[in-house]
Write a protein that holds these residues in place. Structure first.
Motif, short mmCIF file in Angstrom:
data_model
loop_
_atom_site.label_atom_id
_atom_site.label_comp_id
_atom_site.label_asym_id
_atom_site.label_seq_id
_atom_site.Cartn_x
_atom_site.Cartn_y
_atom_site.Cartn_z
N ILE A 130 0.83 -1.21 0.00
CA ILE A 130 0.00 0.00 0.00
C ILE A 130 0.86 1.25 0.00
N SER A 131 1.83 1.33 0.90
CA SER A 131 2.64 2.54 1.01
C SER A 131 3.44 2.81 -0.27
N THR A 132 3.96 1.74 -0.90
CA THR A 132 4.69 1.89 -2.15
C THR A 132 3.80 2.51 -3.23
N LEU A 133 2.62 1.98 -3.37
CA LEU A 133 1.70 2.48 -4.39
C LEU A 133 1.23 3.89 -4.08
N HIS A 134 0.91 4.15 -2.83
CA HIS A 134 0.38 5.47 -2.47
C HIS A 134 1.45 6.55 -2.64
N GLU A 135 2.67 6.24 -2.25
CA GLU A 135 3.74 7.23 -2.39
C GLU A 135 4.12 7.45 -3.85
N SER A 136 4.04 6.40 -4.66
CA SER A 136 4.43 6.50 -6.07
C SER A 136 3.31 7.07 -6.94
N PRO A 138 -0.02 8.85 -5.95
CA PRO A 138 -1.01 9.35 -4.98
C PRO A 138 -2.38 9.61 -5.57
N GLU A 139 -2.47 9.73 -6.91
CA GLU A 139 -3.76 9.98 -7.54
C GLU A 139 -4.62 8.73 -7.62
N LEU A 140 -4.03 7.54 -7.47
CA LEU A 140 -4.78 6.29 -7.53
C LEU A 140 -5.50 6.03 -6.21
N HIS A 141 -6.76 5.69 -6.31
CA HIS A 141 -7.50 5.26 -5.12
C HIS A 141 -7.19 3.79 -4.87
N LEU A 142 -6.78 3.47 -3.66
CA LEU A 142 -6.43 2.10 -3.31
C LEU A 142 -7.57 1.47 -2.52
N LYS A 143 -8.30 0.59 -3.19
CA LYS A 143 -9.37 -0.19 -2.53
C LYS A 143 -8.75 -1.52 -2.15
N ALA A 144 -8.51 -1.70 -0.86
CA ALA A 144 -7.61 -2.80 -0.49
C ALA A 144 -8.06 -3.55 0.76
N TRP A 145 -7.85 -4.86 0.70
CA TRP A 145 -7.91 -5.83 1.78
C TRP A 145 -9.33 -6.10 2.26
N GLU A 166 -6.50 1.62 11.03
CA GLU A 166 -5.89 2.94 11.16
C GLU A 166 -4.51 2.98 10.52
N ASP A 167 -3.74 1.91 10.70
CA ASP A 167 -2.40 1.85 10.13
C ASP A 167 -2.46 1.76 8.61
N MET A 168 -3.41 1.00 8.07
CA MET A 168 -3.56 0.90 6.63
C MET A 168 -4.06 2.21 6.02
N ILE A 169 -4.92 2.91 6.73
CA ILE A 169 -5.34 4.23 6.27
C ILE A 169 -4.14 5.17 6.21
N ASP A 170 -3.29 5.11 7.22
CA ASP A 170 -2.08 5.92 7.24
C ASP A 170 -1.16 5.58 6.06
N ALA A 171 -1.15 4.30 5.67
CA ALA A 171 -0.32 3.87 4.54
C ALA A 171 -0.90 4.29 3.20
N GLY A 172 -2.23 4.46 3.12
CA GLY A 172 -2.83 4.91 1.87
C GLY A 172 -4.10 4.22 1.44
N GLU A 204 -17.23 -6.88 12.25
CA GLU A 204 -16.41 -6.02 13.10
C GLU A 204 -15.49 -5.16 12.24
N THR A 205 -14.93 -5.76 11.19
CA THR A 205 -14.03 -5.02 10.30
C THR A 205 -14.77 -3.89 9.61
N HIS A 206 -15.90 -4.19 9.00
CA HIS A 206 -16.62 -3.14 8.28
C HIS A 206 -17.20 -2.10 9.23
N ARG A 207 -17.66 -2.51 10.38
CA ARG A 207 -18.17 -1.53 11.35
C ARG A 207 -17.07 -0.55 11.74
N ASN A 208 -15.89 -1.06 12.06
CA ASN A 208 -14.78 -0.18 12.42
C ASN A 208 -14.35 0.69 11.24
N ALA A 209 -14.31 0.10 10.05
CA ALA A 209 -13.94 0.88 8.87
C ALA A 209 -14.90 2.05 8.67
#
Length: 378
Positions: A130-136, A138-145, A166-172, A204-209
Protein backbone atom coordinates in the motif's frame (compact mmCIF):
# COMPACT_ATOMS: atom_id res chain seq x y z
CA UNK A 1 -48.12 1.87 -11.60
CA UNK A 2 -46.33 -1.44 -12.11
CA UNK A 3 -47.63 -4.06 -14.53
CA UNK A 4 -47.08 -6.99 -12.16
CA UNK A 5 -50.19 -9.08 -11.60
CA UNK A 6 -49.26 -12.29 -9.74
CA UNK A 7 -51.29 -12.77 -6.59
CA UNK A 8 -48.27 -14.12 -4.70
CA UNK A 9 -46.47 -10.82 -5.26
CA UNK A 10 -49.40 -8.53 -4.43
CA UNK A 11 -48.40 -7.80 -0.77
CA UNK A 12 -44.77 -7.27 -1.80
CA UNK A 13 -45.80 -5.05 -4.70
CA UNK A 14 -47.82 -2.87 -2.32
CA UNK A 15 -44.83 -2.53 0.02
CA UNK A 16 -42.45 -1.66 -2.80
CA UNK A 17 -44.80 0.96 -4.23
CA UNK A 18 -45.15 2.49 -0.76
CA UNK A 19 -41.42 2.40 -0.12
CA UNK A 20 -41.79 0.02 2.83
CA UNK A 21 -39.15 -2.46 4.01
CA UNK A 22 -39.48 -6.11 3.01
CA UNK A 23 -39.36 -8.91 5.58
CA UNK A 24 -37.47 -12.21 5.72
CA UNK A 25 -40.60 -14.03 4.52
CA UNK A 26 -40.98 -11.55 1.66
CA UNK A 27 -37.44 -12.42 0.60
CA UNK A 28 -38.26 -16.13 0.55
CA UNK A 29 -41.34 -15.41 -1.54
CA UNK A 30 -39.24 -13.49 -4.08
CA UNK A 31 -36.94 -16.50 -4.37
CA UNK A 32 -39.86 -18.88 -4.87
CA UNK A 33 -40.37 -20.37 -8.33
CA UNK A 34 -44.00 -19.29 -7.95
CA UNK A 35 -42.91 -15.65 -8.13
CA UNK A 36 -42.51 -14.91 -11.86
CA UNK A 37 -39.00 -13.66 -12.55
CA UNK A 38 -40.04 -10.86 -14.95
CA UNK A 39 -42.34 -9.44 -12.30
CA UNK A 40 -39.66 -9.66 -9.59
CA UNK A 41 -37.35 -7.85 -12.00
CA UNK A 42 -39.96 -5.19 -12.66
CA UNK A 43 -40.25 -4.49 -8.94
CA UNK A 44 -36.46 -4.30 -8.61
CA UNK A 45 -36.26 -1.95 -11.58
CA UNK A 46 -38.72 0.40 -9.89
CA UNK A 47 -36.42 0.65 -6.88
CA UNK A 48 -33.35 0.93 -9.11
CA UNK A 49 -34.80 3.87 -11.06
CA UNK A 50 -35.98 5.60 -7.89
CA UNK A 51 -32.44 5.54 -6.58
CA UNK A 52 -30.31 5.92 -9.72
CA UNK A 53 -32.51 6.80 -12.66
CA UNK A 54 -31.17 5.52 -15.98
CA UNK A 55 -27.50 5.74 -15.01
CA UNK A 56 -25.23 2.82 -15.77
CA UNK A 57 -22.09 3.43 -13.76
CA UNK A 58 -18.62 2.11 -14.55
CA UNK A 59 -15.04 2.88 -13.60
CA UNK A 60 -11.59 2.40 -15.07
CA UNK A 61 -9.71 0.09 -12.75
CA UNK A 62 -6.94 -2.47 -12.44
CA UNK A 63 -6.75 -5.49 -10.14
CA UNK A 64 -3.65 -6.32 -8.13
CA UNK A 65 -3.36 -9.72 -6.42
CA UNK A 66 0.12 -9.41 -4.86
CA UNK A 67 0.27 -13.08 -3.86
CA UNK A 68 -1.82 -16.19 -4.39
CA UNK A 69 -0.12 -18.25 -1.67
CA UNK A 70 -2.61 -18.76 1.15
CA UNK A 71 -2.69 -20.52 4.50
CA UNK A 72 -6.41 -21.23 4.12
CA UNK A 73 -7.93 -23.92 1.92
CA UNK A 74 -11.44 -22.66 1.23
CA UNK A 75 -13.46 -25.26 -0.66
CA UNK A 76 -14.79 -22.79 -3.21
CA UNK A 77 -11.44 -21.16 -4.13
CA UNK A 78 -9.45 -21.91 -7.29
CA UNK A 79 -7.05 -18.97 -6.90
CA UNK A 80 -4.98 -20.04 -3.88
CA UNK A 81 -1.68 -21.91 -4.06
CA UNK A 82 0.43 -23.84 -1.54
CA UNK A 83 3.65 -22.34 -0.27
CA UNK A 84 5.84 -24.60 -2.43
CA UNK A 85 3.51 -24.88 -5.40
CA UNK A 86 4.84 -24.04 -8.85
CA UNK A 87 1.72 -21.94 -9.28
CA UNK A 88 2.51 -19.79 -6.22
CA UNK A 89 3.95 -16.29 -6.49
CA UNK A 90 4.81 -13.29 -4.31
CA UNK A 91 5.30 -9.92 -5.98
CA UNK A 92 8.29 -7.78 -5.10
CA UNK A 93 8.26 -4.01 -4.78
CA UNK A 94 9.30 -3.49 -8.40
CA UNK A 95 6.43 -5.64 -9.68
CA UNK A 96 3.94 -3.85 -7.44
CA UNK A 97 5.14 -0.46 -8.63
CA UNK A 98 4.99 -1.62 -12.26
CA UNK A 99 1.32 -2.57 -11.83
CA UNK A 100 0.63 0.89 -10.41
CA UNK A 101 2.42 2.51 -13.33
CA UNK A 102 0.40 0.43 -15.78
CA UNK A 103 -2.79 1.57 -14.08
CA UNK A 104 -1.82 5.23 -14.30
CA UNK A 105 -0.68 4.87 -17.92
CA UNK A 106 -4.11 3.47 -18.81
CA UNK A 107 -6.09 6.21 -17.08
CA UNK A 108 -7.26 4.12 -14.12
CA UNK A 109 -8.76 5.83 -11.11
CA UNK A 110 -8.63 2.72 -8.88
CA UNK A 111 -6.46 -0.23 -7.91
CA UNK A 112 -8.45 -3.12 -6.43
CA UNK A 113 -6.06 -5.02 -4.13
CA UNK A 114 -6.76 -8.43 -2.60
CA UNK A 115 -4.77 -11.65 -2.40
CA UNK A 116 -3.75 -14.70 -0.46
CA UNK A 117 -2.56 -14.92 3.14
CA UNK A 118 1.03 -15.93 2.57
CA UNK A 119 2.50 -18.17 5.27
CA UNK A 120 5.81 -16.29 5.39
CA UNK A 121 4.92 -12.73 4.33
CA UNK A 122 5.08 -10.36 7.28
CA UNK A 123 2.52 -7.69 7.98
CA UNK A 124 5.10 -5.10 6.94
CA UNK A 125 5.16 -6.58 3.43
CA UNK A 126 1.40 -6.17 3.06
CA UNK A 127 1.57 -2.63 4.41
CA UNK A 128 4.46 -1.96 2.06
CA UNK A 129 2.31 -2.86 -0.96
CA UNK A 130 0.00 0.00 0.00
CA UNK A 131 2.64 2.54 1.01
CA UNK A 132 4.69 1.89 -2.15
CA UNK A 133 1.70 2.48 -4.39
CA UNK A 134 0.38 5.47 -2.47
CA UNK A 135 3.74 7.23 -2.39
CA UNK A 136 4.43 6.50 -6.07
CA UNK A 137 0.92 7.14 -7.44
CA UNK A 138 -1.01 9.35 -4.98
CA UNK A 139 -3.76 9.98 -7.54
CA UNK A 140 -4.78 6.29 -7.53
CA UNK A 141 -7.50 5.26 -5.12
CA UNK A 142 -6.43 2.10 -3.31
CA UNK A 143 -9.37 -0.19 -2.53
CA UNK A 144 -7.61 -2.80 -0.49
CA UNK A 145 -7.91 -5.83 1.78
CA UNK A 146 -11.01 -7.80 2.66
CA UNK A 147 -11.95 -8.47 6.30
CA UNK A 148 -10.32 -11.90 5.94
CA UNK A 149 -7.01 -10.19 5.26
CA UNK A 150 -7.54 -7.54 7.94
CA UNK A 151 -8.28 -10.35 10.42
CA UNK A 152 -5.05 -12.09 9.38
CA UNK A 153 -3.07 -8.87 9.86
CA UNK A 154 -4.63 -8.52 13.31
CA UNK A 155 -3.46 -12.03 14.17
CA UNK A 156 0.03 -11.36 12.78
CA UNK A 157 0.52 -8.14 14.71
CA UNK A 158 -1.54 -9.15 17.76
CA UNK A 159 -3.25 -5.78 17.42
CA UNK A 160 -6.99 -5.01 17.31
CA UNK A 161 -8.75 -4.74 13.96
CA UNK A 162 -9.21 -1.01 14.50
CA UNK A 163 -5.44 -0.54 14.89
CA UNK A 164 -4.80 -2.42 11.63
CA UNK A 165 -7.35 -0.29 9.79
CA UNK A 166 -5.89 2.94 11.16
CA UNK A 167 -2.40 1.85 10.13
CA UNK A 168 -3.56 0.90 6.63
CA UNK A 169 -5.34 4.23 6.27
CA UNK A 170 -2.08 5.92 7.24
CA UNK A 171 -0.32 3.87 4.54
CA UNK A 172 -2.83 4.91 1.87
CA UNK A 173 -5.90 2.66 1.87
CA UNK A 174 -8.90 4.62 0.62
CA UNK A 175 -11.75 2.10 0.92
CA UNK A 176 -12.45 -1.60 1.49
CA UNK A 177 -13.65 -4.19 -1.03
CA UNK A 178 -16.52 -6.47 -0.06
CA UNK A 179 -14.95 -9.89 -0.45
CA UNK A 180 -14.71 -12.61 2.16
CA UNK A 181 -18.42 -12.41 3.00
CA UNK A 182 -19.32 -15.62 1.10
CA UNK A 183 -22.41 -16.75 3.09
CA UNK A 184 -22.65 -15.63 6.70
CA UNK A 185 -24.89 -18.40 8.03
CA UNK A 186 -22.72 -20.92 9.94
CA UNK A 187 -24.54 -23.89 8.37
CA UNK A 188 -22.84 -22.94 5.12
CA UNK A 189 -19.79 -20.96 6.18
CA UNK A 190 -18.45 -23.75 8.37
CA UNK A 191 -18.47 -26.09 5.37
CA UNK A 192 -16.93 -23.89 2.69
CA UNK A 193 -14.42 -21.77 4.66
CA UNK A 194 -14.39 -22.99 8.23
CA UNK A 195 -10.99 -21.69 9.32
CA UNK A 196 -10.93 -18.14 8.01
CA UNK A 197 -12.50 -15.04 9.59
CA UNK A 198 -16.08 -15.73 10.62
CA UNK A 199 -19.08 -13.46 10.12
CA UNK A 200 -18.50 -11.73 13.48
CA UNK A 201 -15.01 -10.63 12.41
CA UNK A 202 -16.28 -9.66 8.95
CA UNK A 203 -18.84 -7.32 10.47
CA UNK A 204 -16.41 -6.02 13.10
CA UNK A 205 -14.03 -5.02 10.30
CA UNK A 206 -16.62 -3.14 8.28
CA UNK A 207 -18.17 -1.53 11.35
CA UNK A 208 -14.78 -0.18 12.42
CA UNK A 209 -13.94 0.88 8.87
CA UNK A 210 -17.17 2.86 8.62
CA UNK A 211 -16.56 4.47 12.01
CA UNK A 212 -13.12 5.56 10.77
CA UNK A 213 -14.64 7.15 7.68
CA UNK A 214 -13.87 4.44 5.13
CA UNK A 215 -16.57 3.47 2.69
CA UNK A 216 -16.79 -0.18 1.69
CA UNK A 217 -18.54 -2.65 -0.58
CA UNK A 218 -20.32 -5.84 0.43
CA UNK A 219 -20.86 -9.12 -1.37
CA UNK A 220 -22.59 -12.51 -1.30
CA UNK A 221 -21.30 -15.68 -2.96
CA UNK A 222 -24.31 -17.65 -4.18
CA UNK A 223 -25.07 -20.73 -6.23
CA UNK A 224 -23.12 -23.41 -4.33
CA UNK A 225 -24.43 -25.34 -1.30
CA UNK A 226 -26.54 -22.55 0.21
CA UNK A 227 -30.35 -22.32 0.12
CA UNK A 228 -32.66 -19.34 -0.31
CA UNK A 229 -33.05 -18.78 3.42
CA UNK A 230 -29.26 -18.55 3.81
CA UNK A 231 -29.19 -15.82 1.17
CA UNK A 232 -32.00 -13.83 2.74
CA UNK A 233 -30.36 -14.16 6.17
CA UNK A 234 -27.15 -12.83 4.59
CA UNK A 235 -28.88 -9.83 3.00
CA UNK A 236 -30.70 -8.87 6.18
CA UNK A 237 -27.47 -8.97 8.21
CA UNK A 238 -25.95 -6.54 5.70
CA UNK A 239 -29.03 -4.34 5.86
CA UNK A 240 -28.85 -4.24 9.65
CA UNK A 241 -25.24 -3.02 9.67
CA UNK A 242 -26.08 -0.44 7.03
CA UNK A 243 -28.86 0.83 9.29
CA UNK A 244 -26.23 1.25 11.99
CA UNK A 245 -23.34 2.79 10.04
CA UNK A 246 -24.43 3.82 6.54
CA UNK A 247 -20.97 2.90 5.28
CA UNK A 248 -21.74 0.41 2.50
CA UNK A 249 -21.88 2.04 -0.91
CA UNK A 250 -22.30 -0.96 -3.25
CA UNK A 251 -23.54 -4.54 -3.04
CA UNK A 252 -22.14 -7.14 -5.47
CA UNK A 253 -23.81 -10.57 -5.75
CA UNK A 254 -21.07 -12.98 -6.83
CA UNK A 255 -22.04 -16.02 -8.87
CA UNK A 256 -20.10 -19.11 -7.83
CA UNK A 257 -17.76 -20.58 -10.45
CA UNK A 258 -16.96 -24.24 -9.63
CA UNK A 259 -14.11 -25.11 -12.01
CA UNK A 260 -10.85 -26.08 -10.29
CA UNK A 261 -12.44 -25.87 -6.83
CA UNK A 262 -13.39 -28.44 -4.22
CA UNK A 263 -16.99 -28.01 -5.38
CA UNK A 264 -16.36 -28.72 -9.05
CA UNK A 265 -19.25 -31.21 -9.09
CA UNK A 266 -21.73 -28.36 -8.66
CA UNK A 267 -23.18 -26.64 -11.73
CA UNK A 268 -22.68 -22.90 -11.73
CA UNK A 269 -25.85 -20.81 -11.39
CA UNK A 270 -27.64 -20.05 -14.63
CA UNK A 271 -28.65 -16.63 -15.92
CA UNK A 272 -32.15 -16.90 -14.44
CA UNK A 273 -30.68 -17.45 -10.98
CA UNK A 274 -28.27 -14.57 -11.53
CA UNK A 275 -31.05 -12.17 -12.48
CA UNK A 276 -33.33 -13.28 -9.65
CA UNK A 277 -30.54 -12.85 -7.10
CA UNK A 278 -29.78 -9.37 -8.40
CA UNK A 279 -33.44 -8.39 -8.24
CA UNK A 280 -34.04 -9.86 -4.78
CA UNK A 281 -30.90 -8.13 -3.50
CA UNK A 282 -32.08 -4.77 -4.84
CA UNK A 283 -35.45 -5.22 -3.18
CA UNK A 284 -34.12 -6.40 0.20
CA UNK A 285 -31.22 -3.93 0.51
CA UNK A 286 -33.31 -0.80 0.56
CA UNK A 287 -30.60 1.23 2.33
CA UNK A 288 -27.63 0.51 0.02
CA UNK A 289 -27.41 2.92 -2.90
CA UNK A 290 -25.81 0.82 -5.62
CA UNK A 291 -26.01 -2.72 -7.02
CA UNK A 292 -23.17 -3.98 -9.20
CA UNK A 293 -23.51 -6.49 -12.04
CA UNK A 294 -19.94 -7.82 -12.06
CA UNK A 295 -19.55 -8.74 -15.72
CA UNK A 296 -16.48 -10.90 -15.04
CA UNK A 297 -18.65 -13.40 -13.17
CA UNK A 298 -22.06 -12.94 -14.78
CA UNK A 299 -20.93 -12.77 -18.38
CA UNK A 300 -21.49 -9.71 -20.53
CA UNK A 301 -25.00 -10.62 -21.72
CA UNK A 302 -26.35 -11.37 -18.25
CA UNK A 303 -24.70 -8.24 -16.85
CA UNK A 304 -26.49 -6.19 -19.50
CA UNK A 305 -29.83 -7.78 -18.58
CA UNK A 306 -29.12 -7.15 -14.90
CA UNK A 307 -29.30 -3.40 -15.61
CA UNK A 308 -33.07 -3.97 -15.89
CA UNK A 309 -33.19 -6.24 -12.80
CA UNK A 310 -31.93 -3.86 -10.13
CA UNK A 311 -28.29 -3.26 -11.08
CA UNK A 312 -27.06 0.25 -11.81
CA UNK A 313 -23.31 -0.47 -11.99
CA UNK A 314 -21.38 -2.71 -14.40
CA UNK A 315 -17.95 -2.50 -12.65
CA UNK A 316 -15.07 -1.43 -14.87
CA UNK A 317 -12.30 -2.31 -17.26
CA UNK A 318 -10.95 -4.82 -14.68
CA UNK A 319 -7.39 -5.28 -15.88
CA UNK A 320 -5.59 -8.39 -14.52
CA UNK A 321 -8.50 -10.16 -12.79
CA UNK A 322 -7.27 -13.60 -11.70
CA UNK A 323 -9.51 -14.99 -8.96
CA UNK A 324 -12.61 -15.79 -11.04
CA UNK A 325 -10.78 -16.60 -14.25
CA UNK A 326 -8.88 -19.26 -12.27
CA UNK A 327 -12.29 -20.67 -11.36
CA UNK A 328 -13.40 -20.99 -14.95
CA UNK A 329 -14.81 -17.58 -15.87
CA UNK A 330 -14.86 -17.39 -19.67
CA UNK A 331 -15.32 -13.63 -19.90
CA UNK A 332 -12.61 -11.45 -21.44
CA UNK A 333 -9.72 -10.44 -19.19
CA UNK A 334 -10.40 -6.79 -19.90
CA UNK A 335 -13.01 -4.60 -21.59
CA UNK A 336 -12.24 -1.26 -23.18
CA UNK A 337 -14.11 1.86 -22.12
CA UNK A 338 -15.77 1.91 -25.53
CA UNK A 339 -17.02 -1.66 -25.05
CA UNK A 340 -18.34 -0.91 -21.57
CA UNK A 341 -20.16 2.21 -22.70
CA UNK A 342 -21.64 0.34 -25.65
CA UNK A 343 -23.01 -2.51 -23.54
CA UNK A 344 -24.58 0.00 -21.13
CA UNK A 345 -26.16 1.92 -24.01
CA UNK A 346 -27.41 -1.31 -25.59
CA UNK A 347 -29.20 -2.01 -22.30
CA UNK A 348 -31.00 1.35 -22.62
CA UNK A 349 -29.03 3.08 -19.87
CA UNK A 350 -26.82 6.17 -19.75
CA UNK A 351 -23.10 5.41 -19.27
CA UNK A 352 -21.63 7.41 -16.37
CA UNK A 353 -17.97 7.06 -15.41
CA UNK A 354 -17.45 7.21 -11.64
CA UNK A 355 -14.54 6.93 -9.28
CA UNK A 356 -14.46 4.45 -6.38
CA UNK A 357 -16.47 6.77 -4.12
CA UNK A 358 -19.08 7.53 -6.77
CA UNK A 359 -17.93 10.95 -7.88
CA UNK A 360 -18.46 11.66 -11.54
CA UNK A 361 -15.24 11.51 -13.53
CA UNK A 362 -14.54 14.18 -16.12
CA UNK A 363 -11.93 12.96 -18.58
CA UNK A 364 -9.77 14.05 -21.45
CA UNK A 365 -7.92 10.94 -22.62
CA UNK A 366 -6.00 9.51 -19.67
CA UNK A 367 -6.18 12.84 -17.82
CA UNK A 368 -9.10 12.98 -15.44
CA UNK A 369 -10.60 14.80 -12.49
CA UNK A 370 -13.61 14.14 -10.29
CA UNK A 371 -16.71 16.25 -10.36
CA UNK A 372 -19.63 16.39 -7.95
CA UNK A 373 -20.69 13.40 -5.90
CA UNK A 374 -23.38 11.21 -7.43
CA UNK A 375 -26.49 11.54 -5.31
CA UNK A 376 -28.59 8.43 -4.73
CA UNK A 377 -31.93 8.29 -2.98
CA UNK A 378 -31.99 6.70 0.45
Amino acid sequence: MLRTSSEILRPIREKVEAGERLSFDDGLTLYSDAAPLPEVGELANLVRERKNGDAGYYNINTHLNPTNVCVYRCTFCAFRADLRSAKGYLMDEEQVRARGQEAVDNGCTELHIVGGLHHQAKYEWYRGVISTLHESFPELHLKAWTPVEIDWFSRQTQKPIRWVLEDMIDAGVGSLPGGGAEIFHPEVRNKICEHKADSTRWFETHRNAHQLGLRSNCTMLYGHIEQAYHRIDHLIRLRDLQDETGGFQTFIPLAFHPDNTGLSHIKKPNALMDLRTMAVSRLMLDNIAHMKAYWIMLGIGTAQCALAYGADDIDGTVRHELIYHDAGAETPEILSVEQIRQLIEEAGREPVERDTLYHRVEREGNAWRTGEAIAAAK
